[in-house]
Design an enzyme around this catalytic site. Structure first.
Site, PDB file in Angstrom:
ATOM      1  N   THR A  76      59.038   7.594  42.815  1.00 31.06           N
ATOM      2  CA  THR A  76      58.418   8.551  43.669  1.00 31.06           C
ATOM      3  C   THR A  76      57.977   7.860  44.999  1.00 31.06           C
ATOM      4  O   THR A  76      57.851   8.765  45.898  1.00 31.06           O
ATOM      5  CB  THR A  76      56.936   8.714  42.687  1.00 31.06           C
ATOM      6  OG1 THR A  76      56.324   7.319  42.885  1.00 31.06           O
ATOM      7  CG2 THR A  76      57.351   8.850  41.186  1.00 31.06           C
ATOM      8  N   ASP A  77      58.015   7.062  45.304  1.00 34.15           N
ATOM      9  CA  ASP A  77      57.800   6.362  46.477  1.00 34.15           C
ATOM     10  C   ASP A  77      59.069   6.545  47.659  1.00 34.15           C
ATOM     11  O   ASP A  77      58.856   6.826  48.595  1.00 34.15           O
ATOM     12  CB  ASP A  77      57.602   4.734  46.677  1.00 34.15           C
ATOM     13  CG  ASP A  77      57.102   4.370  47.817  1.00 34.15           C
ATOM     14  OD1 ASP A  77      55.928   4.471  48.250  1.00 34.15           O
ATOM     15  OD2 ASP A  77      57.989   3.604  48.763  1.00 34.15           O
ATOM     16  N   PHE A 176      33.117  52.584  43.080  1.00 29.30           N
ATOM     17  CA  PHE A 176      33.357  52.162  41.638  1.00 29.30           C
ATOM     18  C   PHE A 176      32.974  53.002  40.883  1.00 29.30           C
ATOM     19  O   PHE A 176      31.422  52.836  40.691  1.00 29.30           O
ATOM     20  CB  PHE A 176      33.343  50.849  41.531  1.00 29.30           C
ATOM     21  CG  PHE A 176      33.793  50.217  40.143  1.00 29.30           C
ATOM     22  CD1 PHE A 176      35.090  50.296  39.988  1.00 29.30           C
ATOM     23  CD2 PHE A 176      33.000  49.569  39.328  1.00 29.30           C
ATOM     24  CE1 PHE A 176      35.656  49.903  38.603  1.00 29.30           C
ATOM     25  CE2 PHE A 176      33.539  49.272  38.036  1.00 29.30           C
ATOM     26  CZ  PHE A 176      34.959  49.362  37.775  1.00 29.30           C
ATOM     27  N   ARG A 193      30.172  50.935  48.461  1.00 22.14           N
ATOM     28  CA  ARG A 193      29.815  49.733  48.361  1.00 22.14           C
ATOM     29  C   ARG A 193      30.628  48.537  49.148  1.00 22.14           C
ATOM     30  O   ARG A 193      32.001  49.043  49.649  1.00 22.14           O
ATOM     31  CB  ARG A 193      30.371  49.278  46.805  1.00 22.14           C
ATOM     32  CG  ARG A 193      31.734  49.228  46.416  1.00 22.14           C
ATOM     33  CD  ARG A 193      32.074  48.596  45.157  1.00 22.14           C
ATOM     34  NE  ARG A 193      33.627  48.541  44.522  1.00 22.14           N
ATOM     35  CZ  ARG A 193      34.029  48.021  43.753  1.00 22.14           C
ATOM     36  NH1 ARG A 193      33.457  47.218  42.974  1.00 22.14           N
ATOM     37  NH2 ARG A 193      35.185  48.058  43.765  1.00 22.14           N
ATOM     38  N   ASN A 262      36.809  39.355  42.756  1.00 25.58           N
ATOM     39  CA  ASN A 262      35.733  40.516  43.309  1.00 25.58           C
ATOM     40  C   ASN A 262      34.724  39.529  43.758  1.00 25.58           C
ATOM     41  O   ASN A 262      33.818  39.070  43.035  1.00 25.58           O
ATOM     42  CB  ASN A 262      35.489  41.443  42.282  1.00 25.58           C
ATOM     43  CG  ASN A 262      35.210  42.815  43.190  1.00 25.58           C
ATOM     44  OD1 ASN A 262      34.775  42.639  44.230  1.00 25.58           O
ATOM     45  ND2 ASN A 262      35.258  43.803  42.444  1.00 25.58           N
TER      46      ASN A 262
END
Length: 315
Positions: A76-77, A176, A193, A262
């Site tokens: 990974t290095d 709504f 709203r 929301n």
């Protein structure tokens, strides 16, 4: 009343245990969240590229997992160092950078079958001074984060790009009402709203022959315009309008997925203080919140689940 199970214990055992052998399933490995900042000093007016890069490879790891044989385990290095080394030649669009990384690992290590490269890009704005924009002083832009996930399966490349934390608000032009009511429903219907959300969207490209920077800017602008100009009867309606507008304008995109909470704004009751509130004073509630998610796609375009594998957070 308890339900009767129709399968026998022997069938259940076979279904859960299979042949009884323990084998290695899907796997990947790599270096996650490599922080990379590149300063382009080609002119006195510097440019900054600020990235968070994750690299994960797939293929050839049976011996590593089962025997501890690391002869095919690209460290990974090493993956981290490759990211930095490739940045020396420039980054460009984050999609192109991820594609370059994938091509390198698959072509240079014969046992690597594919992989996944995810990049987040953070924006910086130039600091304004009395003399205009400064050439080498910046302030972090706390707006949305640009994203991409590039995956390879052999020679096939899949690109899913997007953005997250694009916070938008309309102070009117949103309603709504007409929703079902039962004894647990207390929400009051409204014809006016505040509509606010934090947009996360990801879209799948049908080709890599794209000016990714230009398309990103175009898709972002289209989403913002559709949010602003759609008279909304529901956040779902606005979501679909945003996705439809993107697909109509950009033929290189097959589908686009949205996750849109929301961000509720509730009218404050000022009556106890002898005051009215003509839809002007609200409190913003961070939780709980409605969460709207959907895919907008072209009818007849084949699905490509490999492109969306490991891309979490969407229906």
């Amino acid at each position: 009343m308890s339900e009767t199970l129709t399968t026998t214990s022997a069938e259940q055992t076979a279904a859960t245990q299979g042949s009884g052998a323990i084998v290695l399933g899907d796997n990947q490995w790599g270096k996650a969240e490599v922080r990379l900042v590149r300063v382009d000093r080609a002119t006195p007016r510097h440019e900054i590229t600020d990235l968070n890069v994750s690299s994960q490879l797939r293929g050839g790891q049976e011996a590593t997992h089962l025997e501890g044989d690391n002869s095919k385990c690209v460290a990974t290095d090493t993956q981290k160092n490759t990211i930095y080394a490739f940045a020396r030649d420039g980054v460009g669009a984050i999609e192109d950078f991820a594609i370059r990384l994938g091509r390198h690992f698959v072509e240079d290590f014969e046992w690597i079958e594919g992989g996944r490269w995810e990049i987040e890009q953070y924006s910086w704005n130039r600091i304004e001074t009395a003399d205009g924009e400064h050439d080498h002083a910046f302030v972090r832009n706390n707006q949305e984060t640009r994203t991409t996930v590039v995956q390879r399966d052999g020679d096939e490349v899949f690109v899913v790009s997007g953005l997250t934390d694009l916070v938008v608000l309309k102070s009117t032009g949103s309603e709504f009402h007409g929703f079902p009511r039962d004894r647990y429903t207390t929400l009051v219907e409204t014809n006016d709203r505040i509509l606010a959300t934090s947009v996360t969207s990801r879209w799948r490209y049908t080709t890599t022959d794209v000016d990714f920077d230009a398309v990103y800017a175009k898709v972002r602008a289209i989403q913002l315009e559709a949010f602003a100009t759609t008279h909304s009867l529901a956040l779902q309606q606005t979501l679909f309008a945003m996705g439809k507008a993107v697909l109509e304008a950009v033929p290189e995109i097959a589908e686009i997925k949205f996750s849109m909470p929301n961000k509720h704004h509730f009218l404050v009751d000022l009556a106890p203080f002898g005051l009215d509130n003509p839809n002007e004073v609200f409190y913003a509630a961070d939780r709980p919140y409605g969460l709207i998610e959907a895919t907008v796609q072209r009818e007849g375009v084949p699905a490509e689940p490999r492109a969306w594998a490991t891309v979490t957070g969407f229906c």
